[in-house]
Enzyme design. Structure first.
Site, PDB file in Angstrom:
ATOM      1  N   ASN A  18      36.034  65.654  81.085  1.00 17.57           N
ATOM      2  CA  ASN A  18      35.744  65.852  82.635  1.00 17.57           C
ATOM      3  C   ASN A  18      34.614  64.458  82.907  1.00 17.57           C
ATOM      4  O   ASN A  18      33.410  64.845  82.985  1.00 17.57           O
ATOM      5  CB  ASN A  18      35.341  67.152  83.046  1.00 17.57           C
ATOM      6  CG  ASN A  18      34.801  67.148  84.349  1.00 17.57           C
ATOM      7  OD1 ASN A  18      35.259  66.263  85.144  1.00 17.57           O
ATOM      8  ND2 ASN A  18      34.145  68.407  84.706  1.00 17.57           N
ATOM      9  N   LYS A  63      33.821  63.774  85.782  1.00 14.42           N
ATOM     10  CA  LYS A  63      33.065  64.224  87.011  1.00 14.42           C
ATOM     11  C   LYS A  63      33.072  62.757  88.016  1.00 14.42           C
ATOM     12  O   LYS A  63      33.886  62.046  87.910  1.00 14.42           O
ATOM     13  CB  LYS A  63      31.729  64.686  86.579  1.00 14.42           C
ATOM     14  CG  LYS A  63      31.789  65.802  85.907  1.00 14.42           C
ATOM     15  CD  LYS A  63      30.748  66.657  85.766  1.00 14.42           C
ATOM     16  CE  LYS A  63      30.537  67.833  84.815  1.00 14.42           C
ATOM     17  NZ  LYS A  63      29.445  68.748  84.683  1.00 14.42           N
ATOM     18  N   HIS A  90      36.538  74.157  89.019  1.00  8.82           N
ATOM     19  CA  HIS A  90      35.327  73.742  88.446  1.00  8.82           C
ATOM     20  C   HIS A  90      34.023  74.566  89.046  1.00  8.82           C
ATOM     21  O   HIS A  90      34.231  74.450  90.309  1.00  8.82           O
ATOM     22  CB  HIS A  90      35.104  72.389  88.108  1.00  8.82           C
ATOM     23  CG  HIS A  90      34.215  72.047  87.327  1.00  8.82           C
ATOM     24  ND1 HIS A  90      32.742  71.942  87.661  1.00  8.82           N
ATOM     25  CD2 HIS A  90      33.870  71.521  85.999  1.00  8.82           C
ATOM     26  CE1 HIS A  90      31.928  71.757  86.769  1.00  8.82           C
ATOM     27  NE2 HIS A  90      32.764  71.444  85.558  1.00  8.82           N
ATOM     28  N   GLU A 117      31.200  73.331  89.874  1.00 10.63           N
ATOM     29  CA  GLU A 117      30.677  72.354  90.629  1.00 10.63           C
ATOM     30  C   GLU A 117      31.395  72.398  91.947  1.00 10.63           C
ATOM     31  O   GLU A 117      30.910  72.173  93.108  1.00 10.63           O
ATOM     32  CB  GLU A 117      30.374  71.038  90.326  1.00 10.63           C
ATOM     33  CG  GLU A 117      29.287  70.839  89.070  1.00 10.63           C
ATOM     34  CD  GLU A 117      29.619  69.809  88.169  1.00 10.63           C
ATOM     35  OE1 GLU A 117      30.463  68.992  88.129  1.00 10.63           O
ATOM     36  OE2 GLU A 117      29.134  70.081  86.945  1.00 10.63           O
ATOM     37  N   GLU A 125      33.400  78.216  81.368  1.00  6.44           N
ATOM     38  CA  GLU A 125      32.157  77.548  81.281  1.00  6.44           C
ATOM     39  C   GLU A 125      31.225  78.116  81.981  1.00  6.44           C
ATOM     40  O   GLU A 125      31.134  78.275  83.165  1.00  6.44           O
ATOM     41  CB  GLU A 125      32.454  76.365  82.409  1.00  6.44           C
ATOM     42  CG  GLU A 125      33.678  75.416  81.870  1.00  6.44           C
ATOM     43  CD  GLU A 125      33.574  73.806  82.246  1.00  6.44           C
ATOM     44  OE1 GLU A 125      33.365  73.022  81.488  1.00  6.44           O
ATOM     45  OE2 GLU A 125      33.416  73.614  83.473  1.00  6.44           O
ATOM     46  N   GLY A 164      25.899  71.034  81.861  1.00  7.93           N
ATOM     47  CA  GLY A 164      24.909  69.655  82.168  1.00  7.93           C
ATOM     48  C   GLY A 164      23.585  70.093  81.819  1.00  7.93           C
ATOM     49  O   GLY A 164      22.597  69.199  82.307  1.00  7.93           O
ATOM     50  N   SER A 179      27.839  71.798  78.020  1.00  6.51           N
ATOM     51  CA  SER A 179      26.979  71.201  76.823  1.00  6.51           C
ATOM     52  C   SER A 179      27.692  71.147  75.472  1.00  6.51           C
ATOM     53  O   SER A 179      26.870  71.324  74.669  1.00  6.51           O
ATOM     54  CB  SER A 179      25.681  71.841  76.775  1.00  6.51           C
ATOM     55  OG  SER A 179      25.017  71.664  78.076  1.00  6.51           O
TER      56      SER A 179
END
Ligand code: PGA
Length: 252
Positions: free
Chosen positions: A9, A11, A95, A97, A167, A173, A213
């Protein structure tokens, strides 16, 4: 047997040159690999370039989002059929985010998943709890709500194509990975809920990726868990060497 899947991904990173070089680097290292499935998910504007670079290899390309309608007056949006049209085969949906940064609801994630399936794409649907939800012992109830929220009511003939990515939001991250045991526990729970929402056979064949991560040095241990079928990789997918090392670490 569930085929391992490793998705990068990217991003909102890379530019034209970097996207081309990164895709070429991954192709060089993983383009012939047939033990695992590999997918690159660049920003929308570089999808067609990356499709060109990996054409003829075993590497697939996916988008990071999609709209749920087939077409229409939706300024700024991209339809699943458009993704399919330019050569995408996967799409990341829901996701964290987008759920937490852009207000995507379970209902929206469901609609997008249904639309992706209808267009013939393989959706990688993300679920996962926030740190405070884990600390309050709410991990399972959050996962239960998210899994049923997107799976309920999907057409049975396309369920086999769905990929879920667990996730935990606190691991994305942050450099803080779930322990292999935490990942396995969540994956078993997700599979159990997916079985209730679909059928035990469908859930048994469903690939559940871990994300958050993932790095070359923790990939092997995570992938060695029986219910971890691969990884959705963010930061470490921006370098061909580290992404390739992650995918290779999973091969026994
Ligand atoms: P990360 O991101 O690997 O950088 O933690 C994972 C993801 O957000 O998919």
């Amino acid at each position: 047997m569930r085929r391992p899947l490793f998705a990068g991904n990217w991003k909102m990173y890379t530019n034209t040159r970097e996207a081309g070089e990164l895709a070429a680097g991954v192709r060089k290292q993983l383009g012939e690999l047939d033990a695992v499935d590999v997918v690159l998910c660049p920003p929308f504007v570089y999808l067609a370039d990356v499709v060109d670079v990996v054409r003829g290899s075993r590497i697939g390309v996916g988008a990071q989002n999609t709209h749920w309608e087939a077409q229409g007056a939706f300024t700024g949006e991209i339809a699943p059929a458009m993704l399919k049209d330019i050569g995408c085969t996967y799409v990341i949906i829901g996701h964290s985010e987008r759920r937490h940064g852009l207000g995507e609801t379970d209902q929206l994630v469901h609609k997008k998943t249904a639309a992706a399936l209808a267009a013939g794409l393989t959706p990688i649907v993300c679920v996962g709890e926030l740190l405070e939800e884990r600390e309050q012992g709410k991990t399972n109830s959050v996962l239960e709500r998210q899994v049923h929220g997107f799976l309920k009511g999907l057409p049975s003939e396309s369920l086999g194509r769905i990929v879920i990515a667990y996730e935990p939001v606190w691991a994305i991250g942050t450099g803080k990975t779930a322990t292999p045991a935490q990942a396995q526990e969540a994956h078993i729970f997700i599979r159990k809920e997916a079985a209730k929402a679909t059928t035990p056979a469908v859930a048994a064949g469903m690939r559940i990726l871990y994300g958050g991560s993932v790095k070359p040095d923790n990939a092997k241990e995570l992938k060695s868990q029986p219910d971890v079928d691969g990884a959705l990789v963010g930061g470490a997918s921006l370098k061909a060497d580290s992404f390739a090392a992650i995918a290779r670490a999973a091969i026994k």
